[in-house]
Design an enzyme around this catalytic site. Structure first.
Site, PDB file in Angstrom:
ATOM      1  N   LYS A   9     -22.458  36.195  -8.067  1.00  9.63           N
ATOM      2  CA  LYS A   9     -22.114  38.157  -8.671  1.00  9.63           C
ATOM      3  C   LYS A   9     -23.697  38.240  -8.571  1.00  9.63           C
ATOM      4  O   LYS A   9     -24.305  37.825  -9.139  1.00  9.63           O
ATOM      5  CB  LYS A   9     -21.631  37.790 -10.055  1.00  9.63           C
ATOM      6  N   ASP A 142     -19.341  38.597 -18.085  1.00  9.68           N
ATOM      7  CA  ASP A 142     -18.507  37.723 -17.147  1.00  9.68           C
ATOM      8  C   ASP A 142     -17.860  37.400 -16.385  1.00  9.68           C
ATOM      9  O   ASP A 142     -17.528  37.774 -14.969  1.00  9.68           O
ATOM     10  CB  ASP A 142     -20.137  37.837 -15.886  1.00  9.68           C
TER      11      ASP A 142
END
Length: 289
Positions: A9, A142
């Site tokens: 990410k 996340d």
């Protein structure tokens, strides 16, 4: 054996816009996912097993396996199924760790998200999407965005997701100085918590225009992280020196990325950096479309 990628990410921009009463910070972050990442493999077994392998596995080998997000994802998914009357069988999970740990590029969160996807497929289990999203959020702020796995803007504490239709990929070099950064410590070191929101993305079909727009955005966690870890500034300077159009820290660090004009330029830059900084983690990668 079923294998699922767990892509890195990358927070292209990360604005801290406030703080809730419970202490969680409010964010607006533009996120993309790299072709580079870990990999999760699952298969049926006589008893639950968890294995680590890959070039970055040693960094996790001393941890209690029960604290690993992969194992917590497995247990959370099984408990969710049990509450609806389903008993899911034992599995063997192998995490091929390719990303550095505690590095701001979502390795653990991506691993948890990939585990949820892989086990749902292996077990032929289709939970309610909202329930799965809530489980992901309980695993970490996340994890929902990693479960989504596409270019997006994350708001709230990371759970409110809006897709962004980028008409192009980005050519990146990711570097990490092999220094772990504590995310809670970085957030605690913030001097300002009520910052300007992320401006609406522009030039989504024009890479040059988009990068120019991105220059006006920021990562509000970068200044406190740099005060704590001087190597972050070294990473950013090194990326600039090898021709990055834009360099910035991702997440809470210490990983940084540079955007390059082509895959060939990114690969050449990564080769140069790896030669000059042999102890760093360095990788050229594109972003997923």
């Amino acid at each position: 054996m079923l294998k699922i990628d767990a892509p890195a990410k990358i927070n292209l921009a990360l604005h801290i816009t406030g703080r809730r009463a419970d202490g969680y910070h409010l964010i607006e972050s533009l996120v993309v996912f790299a072709k580079l990442g870990d990999r999760v493999s699952v298969q049926q077994a006589e008893r639950d097993m968890f294995r680590l392998e890959g070039p970055e596995a040693a960094a996790l080998s001393g941890e209690d396996a029960g604290n690993n997000l992969v194992v917590r994802a497995r247990d959370g998914l099984r408990e969710m199924a049990r509450q609806s009357g389903l008993e899911l069988p034992p599995v063997e999970i192998c995490l091929e760790k390719r990303l550095p740990v505690a590095s701001g590029i979502g390795g653990g969160s991506a691993d948890a998200a990939a585990t949820l996807k892989a086990l749902c497929a292996l077990w032929d289990y289709a939970p309610d999407p909202e329930a799965l999203s809530q489980l992901a959020l309980r695993l970490g702020a996340d994890v929902p965005m990693c479960l989504d796995g596409r270019a997006l803007i994350a708001r709230g504490i990371g759970e409110t997701l809006s897709p962004v239709n980028l008409g192009f990929g980005l050519d990146l070099v990711i570097v990490n100085p092999r220094v772990s950064v504590s995310t809670p410590a970085v957030f605690s070191a913030l001097k300002e918590r009520d910052n300007a929101p992320l401006p609406a993305p522009e030039a989504l079909d024009d890479r040059d225009g988009f990068v120019k727009w991105l220059e006006a955005a920021r990562n509000d966690l970068q200044p406190p992280a740099q005060r704590m870890v001087h190597e972050i500034a070294d990473c950013l300077s090194a990326l600039d020196l090898v021709g990055a159009r834009l360099s910035r820290m991702s997440g809470s660090g210490a990983s940084c990325f540079g955007i390059f004009d082509s895959a060939e330029m990114a690969q050449a830059a990564a080769s140069s950096l790896q030669q000059n900084k042999p102890n760093w983690f360095v990788a050229a990668t594109g972003t997923r479309r």
